[in-house]
Motif scaffolding. Structure first.
Motif, PDB file in Angstrom:
ATOM      1  N   THR A   1     -18.862  27.673  -1.348  1.00  0.00           N
ATOM      2  CA  THR A   1     -18.657  27.938  -0.050  1.00  0.00           C
ATOM      3  C   THR A   1     -17.413  27.284   0.199  1.00  0.00           C
ATOM      4  O   THR A   1     -17.198  26.228   0.121  1.00  0.00           O
ATOM      5  CB  THR A   1     -19.535  27.932   0.794  1.00  0.00           C
ATOM      6  OG1 THR A   1     -20.196  26.367   0.702  1.00  0.00           O
ATOM      7  CG2 THR A   1     -20.903  28.702   0.401  1.00  0.00           C
ATOM      8  N   LEU A   2     -16.269  27.959   1.140  1.00  0.00           N
ATOM      9  CA  LEU A   2     -15.422  27.100   1.631  1.00  0.00           C
ATOM     10  C   LEU A   2     -15.682  26.347   2.512  1.00  0.00           C
ATOM     11  O   LEU A   2     -16.473  26.415   3.287  1.00  0.00           O
ATOM     12  CB  LEU A   2     -14.381  28.412   2.288  1.00  0.00           C
ATOM     13  CG  LEU A   2     -13.841  29.542   1.535  1.00  0.00           C
ATOM     14  CD1 LEU A   2     -12.993  30.387   2.553  1.00  0.00           C
ATOM     15  CD2 LEU A   2     -12.944  28.933   0.337  1.00  0.00           C
TER      16      LEU A   2
ATOM     17  N   SER B   1     -13.707  25.240   4.857  1.00  0.00           N
ATOM     18  CA  SER B   1     -13.135  25.567   6.022  1.00  0.00           C
ATOM     19  C   SER B   1     -12.649  27.173   5.955  1.00  0.00           C
ATOM     20  O   SER B   1     -12.395  27.513   4.797  1.00  0.00           O
ATOM     21  CB  SER B   1     -12.194  24.719   6.581  1.00  0.00           C
ATOM     22  OG  SER B   1     -11.096  24.492   5.674  1.00  0.00           O
ATOM     23  N   ASN B   2     -12.753  27.862   6.831  1.00  0.00           N
ATOM     24  CA  ASN B   2     -12.504  29.187   6.873  1.00  0.00           C
ATOM     25  C   ASN B   2     -11.061  29.335   6.441  1.00  0.00           C
ATOM     26  O   ASN B   2     -10.022  28.643   6.781  1.00  0.00           O
ATOM     27  CB  ASN B   2     -12.805  29.910   8.347  1.00  0.00           C
ATOM     28  CG  ASN B   2     -14.392  29.789   8.424  1.00  0.00           C
ATOM     29  OD1 ASN B   2     -15.097  30.172   7.388  1.00  0.00           O
ATOM     30  ND2 ASN B   2     -14.683  29.816   9.736  1.00  0.00           N
TER      31      ASN B   2
ATOM     32  N   GLU C   1     -13.255  35.829   2.013  1.00  0.00           N
ATOM     33  CA  GLU C   1     -14.686  35.735   2.360  1.00  0.00           C
ATOM     34  C   GLU C   1     -15.183  34.430   2.160  1.00  0.00           C
ATOM     35  O   GLU C   1     -14.787  33.657   1.178  1.00  0.00           O
ATOM     36  CB  GLU C   1     -15.621  36.704   1.410  1.00  0.00           C
ATOM     37  CG  GLU C   1     -15.486  38.049   2.176  1.00  0.00           C
ATOM     38  CD  GLU C   1     -16.104  39.120   1.561  1.00  0.00           C
ATOM     39  OE1 GLU C   1     -17.303  38.663   0.799  1.00  0.00           O
ATOM     40  OE2 GLU C   1     -16.171  40.271   1.771  1.00  0.00           O
ATOM     41  N   ASN C   2     -16.488  33.974   2.635  1.00  0.00           N
ATOM     42  CA  ASN C   2     -16.742  32.399   2.615  1.00  0.00           C
ATOM     43  C   ASN C   2     -17.168  32.079   1.356  1.00  0.00           C
ATOM     44  O   ASN C   2     -17.149  30.798   0.792  1.00  0.00           O
ATOM     45  CB  ASN C   2     -18.027  32.409   3.613  1.00  0.00           C
ATOM     46  CG  ASN C   2     -18.039  30.813   3.791  1.00  0.00           C
ATOM     47  OD1 ASN C   2     -17.205  29.975   4.099  1.00  0.00           O
ATOM     48  ND2 ASN C   2     -19.393  30.362   3.869  1.00  0.00           N
TER      49      ASN C   2
ATOM     50  N   THR D   1      -7.684  23.694  -1.842  1.00  0.00           N
ATOM     51  CA  THR D   1      -8.747  24.240  -0.916  1.00  0.00           C
ATOM     52  C   THR D   1     -10.128  23.492  -1.264  1.00  0.00           C
ATOM     53  O   THR D   1     -10.472  23.755  -2.615  1.00  0.00           O
ATOM     54  CB  THR D   1      -8.788  25.654  -0.734  1.00  0.00           C
ATOM     55  OG1 THR D   1      -7.604  26.195  -0.240  1.00  0.00           O
ATOM     56  CG2 THR D   1     -10.104  26.190   0.018  1.00  0.00           C
TER      57      THR D   1
END
Length: 380
Positions: free
Chosen positions: A161-162, A164-165, A170-171, A106
């Motif tokens: 932060t991610l 993509s969701n 949580e982000n 990810t």
């Protein structure tokens, strides 16, 4: 006596004169005459040939060679340019729903756009949190010739932060442990310096030069020193600095020995571990090698008589002192910064005439492991 290469203008003048001398009853060459154009064209070609011969001469020794030719010279001594390396953090934490999974690979974004990827699945446990190790993504070398590896180092607490969701996650992802080990592609002059060290110091099965060479072969390490019997008979201390990192040049990690060593001393971590693990299969069988960070000894200065010094003079003084301390660093216990050298560094700056050095008032000595670092410079 060195060969003086003629300039293009000199070659043109020589060619025109030679053209005139070889023909009978020829006066001054006209500006756009065929003979003048031919003479200038020939001079231009000769100038290119001289330039290529200069290039060939430059590549003929490791002292001046560049690019792939330098790499070829150094390969003769099994010294290779250190590639960029990616920073890694063993623990990044995310919050979410129990059982939610963030897949390995990810992409995570830092606030400045630098990216990381998760090395393993991050699974949210019954605590509502999950952790996974992350690795920085090296930029495309076509966009960043340094490889951008050093930019991936980040302090503990850095928020990612991610990209993509992810369902149930949580982000925000937080680095619980600093991301370390990132380094840019080795500077060509640093590469040359390591290679020349190998030419000048043939391997001797564990000499000081061998340990220094091994330590500096690790990405990110720029300086190394050796202290014999650091922790008693049979031990070797290797102090390292990583001058291009964001920690003031000091390695990020803890001191100790290689994790490959089965002896019961404290194992190193971070940058120190990377060096210890690299040295372990190369060292002598009987040595216990401790890789350590130097200890910062801050040197504060008080200078009188320069209260009107502008920012340019102040900056120049600090730069000169920083360079002096850099050169004087010697954590084996023999290091010393002479008061006379401090005065020489200050007095070499234009606009410092008439100053008085109030502090320090004597030569500065150092215990084993200590190196000088410039602190405050006060003007009274």
């Amino acid at each position: 006596m060195p060969f003086k290469r003629a300039t293009l203008s000199e070659l043109r003048d020589q060619n025109r004169a030679f053209m005139q001398s070889e023909l009978e009853a020829v006066g001054q060459l006209l500006r756009f005459s065929n003979l003048k154009v031919l003479a200038d064209m020939d001079a231009g070609m000769a100038h290119l040939h001289y330039a290529y011969l200069d290039y060939i001469a430059k590549q003929s020794t490791p002292f001046n060679a560049t690019d792939e030719n330098l790499a070829g010279w150094m390969a003769m001594k099994s010294v290779y340019r250190k590639p960029a390396s990616a920073a890694q953090s063993p623990s990044a934490q995310a919050k979410g729903t129990v059982g939610a999974i963030l897949p390995a690979g990810t992409v995570l974004n830092r606030s400045d756009g630098y990216q990381y990827t998760t090395d393993t699945e991050l699974i949210i446990t019954t605590t509502g949190y999950g952790t996974a190790s992350v690795t920085a993504v090296l930029p495309d070398i076509s966009d960043d010739v340094t490889g951008g590896g050093a930019s991936g180092n980040a302090a503990a607490g850095t928020i990612l932060t991610l990209d993509s969701n992810a369902p149930g996650i949580e982000n925000q992802v937080t680095l619980l442990v600093a991301a370390t080990g990132g380094a840019d592609i080795e500077d060509e002059e640093d590469f040359r310096s390591r290679g020349l060290l190998a030419f000048q110091n043939p391997p001797q099965g564990g000499s000081d030069a061998d340990y220094k060479s091994w330590a500096q072969a690790v990405s990110g390490v720029t300086r190394a020193w050796v202290k014999r019997r650091l922790n008693g008979a049979g031990t070797v201390g290797v102090y390292i600095m990583c001058d291009n990192n964001s920690n003031g040049g000091f390695p990020v990690g803890t001191d100790g020995i290689s994790q490959l060593e089965d002896w019961g001393a404290v194992k190193a971590t971070g940058d120190q571990l990377a060096v210890a693990d690299y040295i372990y299969p190369r060292q002598t069988d009987t040595a216990i090698v401790f890789v350590c960070s130097p200890i910062q000894k801050t040197i504060n200065l008080v200078i009188a008589g320069l209260t009107d010094a502008d920012s340019t003079i102040v900056a120049a003084i600090k730069t000169a002192l920083t360079d002096l301390f850099f050169d004087a660093a010697q954590p084996d216990g023999t290091g010393i910064v002479y008061l006379s050298d401090i005065n020489l560094a200050i007095s070499s700056i234009s606009g410092t005439a008439g100053y008085i050095l109030n502090s320090p008032a004597a030569n500065i000595t150092f215990n084993t492991g200590e190196i000088p670092v410039l602190g405050t410079v006060s003007f009274v």
